[in-house]
Design a protein around this motif. Structure first.
Motif, PDB file in Angstrom:
ATOM      1  N   MET A 129      19.207 -13.588   0.549  1.00  0.00           N
ATOM      2  CA  MET A 129      20.130 -12.608   1.125  1.00  0.00           C
ATOM      3  C   MET A 129      21.515 -13.222   1.288  1.00  0.00           C
ATOM      4  N   VAL A 130      22.505 -12.366   1.490  1.00  0.00           N
ATOM      5  CA  VAL A 130      23.894 -12.795   1.671  1.00  0.00           C
ATOM      6  C   VAL A 130      24.250 -12.653   3.135  1.00  0.00           C
ATOM      7  N   SER A 131      24.881 -13.682   3.668  1.00  0.00           N
ATOM      8  CA  SER A 131      25.331 -13.632   5.057  1.00  0.00           C
ATOM      9  C   SER A 131      26.687 -12.938   5.138  1.00  0.00           C
ATOM     10  N   THR A 132      26.787 -12.012   6.069  1.00  0.00           N
ATOM     11  CA  THR A 132      28.075 -11.386   6.360  1.00  0.00           C
ATOM     12  C   THR A 132      28.512 -11.707   7.785  1.00  0.00           C
ATOM     13  N   THR A 133      27.865 -12.698   8.386  1.00  0.00           N
ATOM     14  CA  THR A 133      28.196 -13.113   9.744  1.00  0.00           C
ATOM     15  C   THR A 133      29.562 -13.790   9.753  1.00  0.00           C
ATOM     16  N   GLY A 134      30.433 -13.331  10.609  1.00  0.00           N
ATOM     17  CA  GLY A 134      31.757 -13.947  10.747  1.00  0.00           C
ATOM     18  C   GLY A 134      32.768 -13.530   9.704  1.00  0.00           C
ATOM     19  N   CYS A 135      32.482 -12.497   8.941  1.00  0.00           N
ATOM     20  CA  CYS A 135      33.441 -12.040   7.938  1.00  0.00           C
ATOM     21  C   CYS A 135      34.629 -11.378   8.629  1.00  0.00           C
ATOM     22  N   SER A 136      35.816 -11.679   8.145  1.00  0.00           N
ATOM     23  CA  SER A 136      37.015 -11.099   8.739  1.00  0.00           C
ATOM     24  C   SER A 136      37.399  -9.812   8.016  1.00  0.00           C
ATOM     25  N   GLY A 137      38.064  -8.935   8.738  1.00  0.00           N
ATOM     26  CA  GLY A 137      38.535  -7.685   8.147  1.00  0.00           C
ATOM     27  C   GLY A 137      37.408  -6.860   7.561  1.00  0.00           C
ATOM     28  N   ALA A 149      26.563  -2.788  -5.921  1.00  0.00           N
ATOM     29  CA  ALA A 149      26.961  -2.459  -7.294  1.00  0.00           C
ATOM     30  C   ALA A 149      26.191  -3.308  -8.311  1.00  0.00           C
ATOM     31  N   GLU A 150      25.769  -4.510  -7.921  1.00  0.00           N
ATOM     32  CA  GLU A 150      24.961  -5.377  -8.789  1.00  0.00           C
ATOM     33  C   GLU A 150      23.505  -4.922  -8.826  1.00  0.00           C
ATOM     34  N   GLY A 151      23.143  -3.972  -7.965  1.00  0.00           N
ATOM     35  CA  GLY A 151      21.765  -3.485  -7.913  1.00  0.00           C
ATOM     36  C   GLY A 151      20.957  -4.073  -6.776  1.00  0.00           C
ATOM     37  N   PHE A 152      21.603  -4.881  -5.928  1.00  0.00           N
ATOM     38  CA  PHE A 152      20.928  -5.489  -4.791  1.00  0.00           C
ATOM     39  C   PHE A 152      21.339  -4.757  -3.530  1.00  0.00           C
ATOM     40  N   ILE A 153      20.684  -3.645  -3.266  1.00  0.00           N
ATOM     41  CA  ILE A 153      21.082  -2.737  -2.200  1.00  0.00           C
ATOM     42  C   ILE A 153      20.962  -3.365  -0.826  1.00  0.00           C
ATOM     43  N   HIS A 154      19.899  -4.128  -0.582  1.00  0.00           N
ATOM     44  CA  HIS A 154      19.653  -4.685   0.751  1.00  0.00           C
ATOM     45  C   HIS A 154      20.042  -6.163   0.847  1.00  0.00           C
ATOM     46  N   ALA A 155      20.871  -6.646  -0.042  1.00  0.00           N
ATOM     47  CA  ALA A 155      21.183  -8.074  -0.090  1.00  0.00           C
ATOM     48  C   ALA A 155      21.930  -8.561   1.136  1.00  0.00           C
ATOM     49  N   ALA A 156      22.791  -7.742   1.691  1.00  0.00           N
ATOM     50  CA  ALA A 156      23.611  -8.179   2.821  1.00  0.00           C
ATOM     51  C   ALA A 156      23.059  -7.672   4.150  1.00  0.00           C
ATOM     52  N   THR A 157      21.806  -7.272   4.150  1.00  0.00           N
ATOM     53  CA  THR A 157      21.180  -6.808   5.392  1.00  0.00           C
ATOM     54  C   THR A 157      20.091  -7.787   5.799  1.00  0.00           C
ATOM     55  N   THR A 158      19.381  -7.465   6.844  1.00  0.00           N
ATOM     56  CA  THR A 158      18.338  -8.361   7.334  1.00  0.00           C
ATOM     57  C   THR A 158      17.131  -8.428   6.406  1.00  0.00           C
ATOM     58  N   SER A 159      16.906  -7.422   5.579  1.00  0.00           N
ATOM     59  CA  SER A 159      15.723  -7.440   4.719  1.00  0.00           C
ATOM     60  C   SER A 159      15.897  -8.340   3.503  1.00  0.00           C
ATOM     61  N   GLY A 160      17.087  -8.416   2.931  1.00  0.00           N
ATOM     62  CA  GLY A 160      17.329  -9.275   1.784  1.00  0.00           C
ATOM     63  C   GLY A 160      16.587  -8.822   0.539  1.00  0.00           C
ATOM     64  N   ILE A 161      16.512  -9.718  -0.439  1.00  0.00           N
ATOM     65  CA  ILE A 161      15.832  -9.468  -1.708  1.00  0.00           C
ATOM     66  C   ILE A 161      14.576 -10.335  -1.725  1.00  0.00           C
ATOM     67  N   ILE A 162      13.448  -9.746  -2.003  1.00  0.00           N
ATOM     68  CA  ILE A 162      12.189 -10.488  -2.014  1.00  0.00           C
ATOM     69  C   ILE A 162      11.761 -10.694  -3.463  1.00  0.00           C
ATOM     70  N   ILE A 163      11.516 -11.966  -3.805  1.00  0.00           N
ATOM     71  CA  ILE A 163      11.068 -12.318  -5.148  1.00  0.00           C
ATOM     72  C   ILE A 163       9.667 -12.914  -4.998  1.00  0.00           C
ATOM     73  N   THR A 164       8.704 -12.320  -5.683  1.00  0.00           N
ATOM     74  CA  THR A 164       7.327 -12.790  -5.561  1.00  0.00           C
ATOM     75  C   THR A 164       6.993 -13.746  -6.681  1.00  0.00           C
ATOM     76  N   GLN A 165       5.869 -14.432  -6.536  1.00  0.00           N
ATOM     77  CA  GLN A 165       5.460 -15.462  -7.485  1.00  0.00           C
ATOM     78  C   GLN A 165       5.241 -14.910  -8.888  1.00  0.00           C
ATOM     79  N   ASN A 166       4.911 -13.634  -9.002  1.00  0.00           N
ATOM     80  CA  ASN A 166       4.727 -13.049 -10.321  1.00  0.00           C
ATOM     81  C   ASN A 166       6.059 -12.624 -10.957  1.00  0.00           C
ATOM     82  N   GLY A 167       7.183 -12.878 -10.266  1.00  0.00           N
ATOM     83  CA  GLY A 167       8.503 -12.585 -10.816  1.00  0.00           C
ATOM     84  C   GLY A 167       9.058 -11.242 -10.446  1.00  0.00           C
ATOM     85  N   LYS A 168       8.348 -10.501  -9.598  1.00  0.00           N
ATOM     86  CA  LYS A 168       8.825  -9.177  -9.189  1.00  0.00           C
ATOM     87  C   LYS A 168       9.984  -9.340  -8.191  1.00  0.00           C
TER      88      LYS A 168
END
Length: 171
Positions: A129-137, A149-168
């Motif tokens: 996941m991407v941290s947005t803690t302390g971002c200005s403006g 826009a890259e297709g990672f809808i929850h990347a900057a939230t608490t859920s993040g992106i989950i990648i499993t061992q099978n590559g999903k």
């Protein structure tokens, strides 16, 4: 009889100078906010690129683990193979990729990964996941938009992106 020759001084009048200064002020008032928005967008796009790089590295590490190869994600991402990637918000000296251990939130723009090493023994899944803690403006919002826009809808939230061992990859 001597002729009087009147000389006209060439130059700018005070009114002409004031008009030019007013025009420059109006142009600056329009351009400066646009410039800062451009800088925020560029930083956000770099962060989303770093996120994509991290997701690809974890996916590749899981694929390598199927062949009994162990991969240290942080040395792969922060080391020479990634050309010493620095956090685009804070610059050199601040890594773009950090461990997400416990309640660590990281700094604005850092990509958090919750596994240091991926091997056949584990882990079964990795969260990125991407941290947005302390971002200005509006930078936090710009990062969320760029990741989305890259297709990672929850990347900057608490859920993040989950990648499993099978590559999903689950955004």
């Amino acid at each position: 009889m001597p002729s009087l020759i009147l000389q006209k001084n060439s130059g700018f009048t005070l009114i002409e100078l004031m008009i030019v200064i007013a025009i420059i002020g109006i142009l600056a008032a329009i351009a400066i906010p646009q410039y800062f928005a451009y800088i925020e967008t560029a930083k956000a796009q770099t962060v989303s690129g770093n996120l994509k790089m991290a997701v690809d590295a974890v996916t590749n590490a899981f694929a390598a683990s199927n062949n009994d190869v162990s991969t240290n994600i942080y040395s792969t991402l922060n080391g020479q193979s990634a050309h010493d990637v620095a956090d685009p918000v804070y610059g050199s000296g601040t890594p773009a990729f950090v461990a997400a251990t416990g309640t660590q939130t990281g700094q604005c723009g850092q990509v958090l990964i919750d596994a240091a090493t991926i091997s056949q023994a584990g882990p079964q899944q990795v969260t990125v996941m991407v941290s947005t803690t302390g971002c200005s403006g509006n930078l936090g919002t710009a990062i969320a938009r760029a990741c989305s826009a890259e297709g990672f809808i929850h990347a900057a939230t608490t859920s993040g992106i989950i990648i499993t061992q099978n590559g999903k990859v689950t955004p």
